[in-house]
Design an enzyme around this catalytic site. Structure first.
Site, PDB file in Angstrom:
ATOM      1  N   GLU A   1       4.062   6.710 -16.159  1.00 25.34           N
ATOM      2  CA  GLU A   1       5.596   6.801 -16.498  1.00 25.34           C
ATOM      3  C   GLU A   1       5.721   6.757 -17.781  1.00 25.34           C
ATOM      4  O   GLU A   1       6.568   6.232 -18.316  1.00 25.34           O
ATOM      5  CB  GLU A   1       6.306   5.823 -15.497  1.00 25.34           C
ATOM      6  CG  GLU A   1       6.285   5.949 -14.069  1.00 25.34           C
ATOM      7  CD  GLU A   1       7.454   5.353 -13.285  1.00 25.34           C
ATOM      8  OE1 GLU A   1       8.387   4.748 -14.102  1.00 25.34           O
ATOM      9  OE2 GLU A   1       7.446   5.082 -12.142  1.00 25.34           O
TER      10      GLU A   1
ATOM     11  N   ASP B   1      -1.178   2.864 -11.603  1.00 26.60           N
ATOM     12  CA  ASP B   1      -0.406   2.381 -10.431  1.00 26.60           C
ATOM     13  C   ASP B   1      -0.527   3.159  -9.313  1.00 26.60           C
ATOM     14  O   ASP B   1      -0.297   4.059  -8.949  1.00 26.60           O
ATOM     15  CB  ASP B   1       1.155   2.680 -10.815  1.00 26.60           C
ATOM     16  CG  ASP B   1       2.201   2.515  -9.819  1.00 26.60           C
ATOM     17  OD1 ASP B   1       1.671   2.005  -8.873  1.00 26.60           O
ATOM     18  OD2 ASP B   1       3.442   2.633 -10.236  1.00 26.60           O
TER      19      ASP B   1
ATOM     20  N   ASN C   1       0.149   2.407  -6.290  1.00 20.32           N
ATOM     21  CA  ASN C   1       1.371   2.336  -5.106  1.00 20.32           C
ATOM     22  C   ASN C   1       0.736   1.944  -3.810  1.00 20.32           C
ATOM     23  O   ASN C   1       1.185   2.472  -2.671  1.00 20.32           O
ATOM     24  CB  ASN C   1       1.999   3.714  -4.991  1.00 20.32           C
ATOM     25  CG  ASN C   1       3.314   3.791  -5.884  1.00 20.32           C
ATOM     26  OD1 ASN C   1       4.033   2.982  -6.103  1.00 20.32           O
ATOM     27  ND2 ASN C   1       3.323   4.811  -6.796  1.00 20.32           N
TER      28      ASN C   1
END
Length: 591
Positions: free
Chosen positions: A329, A476, A478
């Site tokens: 991100e 990440d 998730n």
């Protein structure tokens, strides 16, 4: 430099110099005190530029490299004459006496005391150390001197947090350049003037030197000024002076990462490698109405602002003294304007992979004193599935469910792959992977397919480019520890009956066995209680996976305490810049 210049001049064709041999008296003696005339001239470019100041006006000429010098000098003469005429006209308008007739302004160029012939091409005439004379004013010619092409201070400055200017230099080296920081002192000439905000004089007090400055509490309320001189060894260019837009503000006090920095004060020593993985929360997501009112309503609005969060992120990352940093991100502008200047100042180079149709992506940084980037092998997972033959079997299985296939192909999830060479032992390489998998809570089946593509690609890259190189897989994901993705990485096989295959409902379910081409990987930081902590959810979603037969975990930097994480209810907060928590570990690289 002058010895080299004279040596070069012995090879310079004498026919290029004027036969009149007129000499600039004492030119070499006063060269150091002359104003510079900066010439930028590169082989292969059709134009060169000539920049200097005359009568307070900046002159910038763009000329053909192959035109004769006479044309460039004529242009300089005409420009100087016009400036002189405007000055006389201005005097006359003010009622001051001025000579009616303007004296012609003659421009000449001298090299080693000799006037350069008018017929010499610009590319050969404008040599370093030459002297340009415009009327009675003389300039020392600096050809391709070290020059700052970009020089900017951060908009937001916090006491106790590193101020890292964005700097780009041409023909020079930032490591050689000189930096001087000063803080503003504003004093009023009288109590009455102070009360009315009038009669103030600004002076500056030097507070530091070096490329990065950490303002102190004594600097709060003061602007900062940076004087930077571009250099390349002994060569210096024109200095730049930067003044901050705003004053230094007070910092937030204790941050969630301060105690963690106690474990990373010293850099890891070879053959130990310190690795960080961190989702830093993209600004494009932090500033949505959903984020402000639903996801992070507990977070003070100013603490969600990018300028504020960037101060925290830069201090946090630089304090880890990492060798490899994988970020998710990452806003494109943040990578270019904030992270790259800051981490470059601390010895790390970075590469960026933007998501397709997005403004954020993946960033991988590596310490340049320890590693060299050999190659990059980034992919968009959905594109690779349909275009790379190594995924043909997986594509065939996915195609059995058109709804699932369509969802997978709509995703812009990327995999960033960097092959690094160990500078201490050049025959050793490591494959560093960085990803951010599909986010939806019911997207376990999509994430499984994405991980299947990623693992197959990584295996192919290592086999073809860096046989035997260990894999460090950050991101990440998730995926919580009970997920299919975690099981695939750590147990190699996912059975047809795994619950994640039907995670998004019967219309998108599929049934297939999935195998990893790697032996079981190890989560280097284990399975923390959470790496993501927001108001409505907390769980472990982030990992650093390694091959335990190639690397061993030497140290895991402890996570912030639950009290630290929840001081301001949840993340992000005034003391923590993201809704995720960074993972940090020291890995011992087997000889």
């Amino acid at each position: 430099m002058f010895i080299q210049l004279r040596a070069a001049l012995t090879l310079f064709p004498r026919r290029l110099l004027s036969s009149s041999r007129r000499t600039v008296t004492g030119a070499c003696r006063v060269l150091g005190r002359m104003e510079p005339a900066v010439v930028r001239c590169l082989p292969g470019e059709p134009k060169l530029t000539i920049s200097f100041s005359l009568d307070g006006s900046h002159k910038h000429l763009l000329r053909d490299q192959d035109e004769p010098l006479s044309k460039a000098l004529a242009r300089i003469s005409n420009g100087a004459a016009k400036s002189q005429g405007k000055a006389k006209k201005s005097k006359k308008n003010r009622g001051q006496q001025s000579c009616e007739a303007s004296e012609p302004v003659v421009a000449k160029l001298y090299l080693d005391g000799d006037e350069v012939a008018d017929t010499v091409q610009n590319s050969e005439a404008w040599q370093d150390g030459a002297v340009l004379q415009v009327g009675h004013v003389k300039y020392s010619v600096q050809r391709n001197p070290p020059t700052f092409t970009t020089a900017e201070l951060p908009v937001s400055l916090l006491a106790g947090f590193p101020a890292c200017p964005k700097l780009e230099v041409e023909f020079g080296n930032l490591e050689d350049s000189e930096f001087t920081w000063s803080k503003e002192n504003v004093t009023a000439t009288s109590p009455e003037a102070a009360g009315e905000g009038l009669g103030q004089e600004t002076s500056w007090t030097q507070v530091g030197c070096g490329r990065v400055h950490i303002p102190s509490n004594q600097d709060i309320g003061c602007r900062l000024k940076l004087l930077c001189i571009p250099k390349d060894r002994s060569r210096s260019g024109v200095a730049k002076e930067l003044v901050s837009v705003g004053a230094v503000e007070a910092g937030p006090g204790v941050c969630t990462f301060d105690n963690r920095h106690a474990y990373t004060v010293k850099a890891a020593e070879w053959p130990t490698v310190r690795v960080v993985s961190y989702n830093i929360l993209a600004d494009v997501y932090a500033q949505t109405e959903l984020s402000k009112t639903v996801l992070y309503p507990y977070c003070a609005p100013y603490a969600l602002q990018l300028d504020y969060r960037q101060n925290l992120i830069k201090k946090e990352l630089t304090g880890y003294n990492a060798d490899i940093i994988c970020l998710q991100e990452v806003d494109k502008g943040v990578f270019t304007d904030s992270l790259t200047p800051a981490l470059d100042a601390y010895g790390l180079d970075g590469i960026f992979r933007i998501k397709e149709k997005q403004h954020e992506g993946l960033g991988t940084f590596y310490r340049r004193s320890k590693f060299r980037l050999l190659s990059s092998h980034d992919i968009i997972l959905s594109e690779a599935l349909t275009s790379d033959p190594i995924h043909s079997k997986l594509l065939e299985k996915v195609s059995a469910n058109s709804a699932l296939k369509e969802k997978i192909l709509q995703r812009s999830t990327s995999l960033q792959v960097s092959v690094l060479e160990d500078l201490n032992k050049p025959d050793r390489r490591v494959c560093v992977a960085n990803t951010h998998l599909y986010f939806h809570p019911k997207g376990g089946n999509v994430r499984l397919v994405q991980m299947g593509i990623a693992l197959q690609h990584l295996s192919h890259v290592i086999d073809k480019v860096a046989p035997g190189a260990p894999l460090v897989f950050c991101g990440d994901f998730n995926s919580i520890p009970s997920s299919g993705v975690f099981q695939l990485l750590t147990e190699v096989t996912i059975p047809q009956q795994h619950a994640d295959w039907s995670s998004s409902g019967p219309e998108e379910s599929c049934s297939m066995e999935l195998h990893s081409p790697f032996l079981p990987l190890l989560s280097a930081c284990g399975k923390p209680a959470y790496t993501n902590y927001v108001g409505g959810f907390h769980g472990c979603l982030d990992y650093i996976f390694i091959q335990p037969d190639s690397m061993q975990v030497e140290q895991v930097i402890p996570m912030p305490s639950h009290q630290e994480v929840t001081t301001y209810e949840a993340l992000p907060s005034v003391a923590h810049p993201s809704d995720h928590i960074a993972l940090i570990c020291d890995l011992q690289w087997s000889p």
